[in-house]
Every structure is written in structure tokens, then in C-alpha cells.
Design an enzyme around this catalytic site. Structure first.
Site, short mmCIF file in Angstrom:
data_model
loop_
_atom_site.label_atom_id
_atom_site.label_comp_id
_atom_site.label_asym_id
_atom_site.label_seq_id
_atom_site.Cartn_x
_atom_site.Cartn_y
_atom_site.Cartn_z
N ASP A 69 0.82 -1.22 0.00
CA ASP A 69 0.00 0.00 0.00
C ASP A 69 0.85 1.26 0.00
OD1 ASP A 69 0.94 -0.52 2.55
OD2 ASP A 69 -1.01 -0.62 3.50
N ASN A 138 -7.45 -1.62 14.23
CA ASN A 138 -8.86 -1.82 13.87
C ASN A 138 -9.06 -3.06 12.99
OD1 ASN A 138 -7.83 -0.98 11.46
ND2 ASN A 138 -9.18 0.78 11.19
N HIS A 140 -7.35 -3.78 10.22
CA HIS A 140 -7.07 -3.64 8.78
C HIS A 140 -5.84 -4.46 8.36
CE1 HIS A 140 -4.58 0.28 9.48
NE2 HIS A 140 -3.73 -0.68 9.19
N GLU A 145 -9.51 -0.91 5.22
CA GLU A 145 -10.16 -0.50 6.46
C GLU A 145 -11.47 -1.27 6.67
OE1 GLU A 145 -8.39 1.13 8.44
OE2 GLU A 145 -7.98 3.21 7.86
C1 GLP Z 1 -0.20 0.36 8.39
C2 GLP Z 1 -0.03 -0.50 7.16
C3 GLP Z 1 -0.29 -1.95 7.45
C4 GLP Z 1 0.38 -2.37 8.74
C5 GLP Z 1 -0.21 -1.59 9.89
C6 GLP Z 1 0.39 -1.94 11.24
O1 GLP Z 1 -1.42 0.99 8.45
N1 GLP Z 1 -0.86 -0.08 6.09
O2 GLP Z 1 0.18 -2.72 6.36
O3 GLP Z 1 0.19 -3.73 8.96
O4 GLP Z 1 -0.01 -0.22 9.65
O5 GLP Z 1 1.49 -1.14 11.52
P1 GLP Z 1 2.42 -1.33 12.78
O6 GLP Z 1 3.21 -2.55 12.51
O7 GLP Z 1 3.28 -0.10 12.82
O8 GLP Z 1 1.55 -1.47 13.96
#
Ligand code: GLP
Length: 247
Positions: A69, A138, A140, A145
Site C-alpha cells: 500500500d 482496527n 485492517h 479499512e
Molecule cells: C499500516 C499498514 C499496514 C500495517 C499496519 C500496522 O497501516 N498499512 O500494512 O500492517 O499499519 O502497523 P504497525 O506494525 O506499525 O503497527
């Protein structure tokens, strides 16, 4: 088949486990196609990949990579872009060829076209062998989302306040942080032949529980993974703390 759940003592063990899977995959298929996330969770994994690469145990010269993404409005070289994060933490540390790096351009003029082309590129690469995922608080996955359909493909998405708050932190950043993103869809992710999801920390426990113990539903995008037959979920004890059954 239900996701395979493994609970680890610490993050290093999780990172070593992932590298072990990648090493085996690369032995079997040097030209594997991987799909990779950003986030704090995967930093130890990328560090372990770098360490193992330096010990000459991994060769990415034939590997094709797809980023999951990207924020809309950020150029690839922007310090907050996911492409920049991956360059810094992974791509520049190993021998992945620039031509084999596929990413969603957040500054693309025609977003719909960017998404369509991405799906085409994945198809042309023969599909994804392993997708590595984190999970949002949440639920995702990538930037799908809550509410994202399970058959969704690569597309533009509006980020929730919660996601922006956890990714950008302080109020100032929150006010100027991107409100939209490009993401591979849940349907796109489910096409991957193997999926590994990592969750670390108590703040992820609720999402982990919803992902694994609720009936698949779009309120928890990660619960779609129950519909895939090769998913491995790697957790630390805190992320697993709300699960009813622990193995
Ligand atoms: C972002 C990314 C996700 C990732 C998530 C968790 O929003 N789009 O791909 O899994 O955050 O991030 P973190 O590992 O910093 O908690």
C-alpha cells in the site's frame, strides 16, 4: 483450513521464523514473488533478513517484490512514504533489483489506472507466492479499512481517523497526514499462495481476537484470512493475550 497460530516468547524468534520460511522458499524457487508491508511490526523481520543476507544465506537477485500500500499524495521519495520506508529498511539492504520492485505510486495522476496496472503486474508476475502482513489496531490488513469487501481489488481508500492517529501520532502530524491511500484489495491478498501475518503487542490483542475468533465479517478485514487455506499467524504473548484457545 483454519489459520495456523504460533505464539512466541519474543520478537526475535518471530523474525527468525519468518526468515526461515523465506530461506526455504528461495531455495525452492529463487524467482519467488513476495508482497511486503510497512510498519513497526516488521522492522525486526527486515533486520533479520538483512543479517541473514549478509551471512550469504539469502539471495534476492531474482525475487520480484510488491508493496502492499501507499499514501495518496506522497511521492515515492517522500520521507513518510511507504516506498521510502521499504527502501530504507529492506530494499537497499539486500540485492533486490530495482526493476523487480513494484510499488503503488501515491503521486500518480490517474489513481484508477495505477490500481488497474498494479493488478496486471501481479498477474504478469505469475501471482504472489508469499504475502507478509501486519495488522492495524482496527483489524485492517494493508490499508483495507473496516467495511472493505472481501473480494476488493487494488484501489483508493479513505483512511480512518484511528489509522491516521496510530500511524502519525501527534496532533500536528495528524492534521497534515494523508487522508487517503492506495491499497491492494482483500481479494488481491487472498490470491497469494501463502500468507504470514505478524502481530506484536497488547494494543493488537483485540484485533487479533476478532481476526481469529469471530465469524469472518467486514468489520474486521483481517478475518477474511480465515477463508484462505495457507495462513500462518505469528504472535507474541501480548498480542495473543485475549485468545480463548492458545497453542
Ligand atoms: C499500516 C499498514 C499496514 C500495517 C499496519 C500496522 O497501516 N498499512 O500494512 O500492517 O499499519 O502497523 P504497525 O506494525 O506499525 O503497527
Amino acid at each position: 483450513m483454519k489459520p495456523k497460530i504460533i505464539i512466541f516468547e519474543d520478537t526475535k524468534e518471530i523474525a527468525e521464523y519468518v526468515v526461515d520460511i523465506l530461506e526455504k522458499e528461495l531455495k525452492k524457487k529463487p524467482a519467488s514473488v513476495f508482497c511486503v508491508p510497512t510498519g513497526k511490526t516488521v522492522i525486526p523481520v527486515y533486520e533479520e533478513i538483512t543479517k541473514t543476507y549478509k551471512e550469504k544465506k539469502l539471495d534476492f537477485s531474482k525475487v520480484k517484490i510488491f508493496d502492499l500500500d501507499e499514501y495518496i499524495g506522497l511521492k515515492p521519495e517522500h520521507k513518510k512514504s511507504f516506498r521510502h520506508f521499504l527502501d530504507k529498511n529492506l530494499y537497499k539492504k539486500v540485492n533486490i533489483k530495482e526493476n523487480n520492485i513494484n510499488f503503488l505510486n501515491g503521486a500518480a495522476i490517474n489513481i484508477d489506472n495505477e490500481c488497474k496496472q498494479y493488478e496486471e503486474k501481479i498477474k504478469k508476475a505469475g501471482g504472489v507466492d508469499i504475502t507478509l502482513l501486519g495488522i492495524g489496531v482496527n483489524g485492517h490488513i494493508a490499508f483495507n479499512e473496516p467495511g472493505s469487501p472481501f473480494d476488493s481489488r487494488t484501489r483508493e481508500i479513505i483512511l480512518t481517523y484511528q489509522t491516521r492517529a496510530s500511524n502519525f501520532g501527534r496532533l500536528y502530524s495528524l492534521m497534515i497526514s494523508p487522508k487517503k491511500a492506495l491499497t491492494m484489495g482483500i481479494g488481491t491478498i487472498l490470491k497469494s499462495r501463502k500468507i504470514i501475518l505478524i502481530a506484536i503487542g497488547r494494543h493488537k490483542a483485540k484485533a487479533v481476537k476478532a481476526m481469529l475468533e469471530s465469524e469472518p465479517n467486514t468489520n474486521c478485514p483481517a478475518s477474511a484470512l480465515q477463508k484462505h487455506d495457507d495462513v500462518t499467524v505469528l504472535l507474541d504473548k501480548k498480542a495473543a493475550s485475549l485468545l480463548k484457545k492458545k497453542n
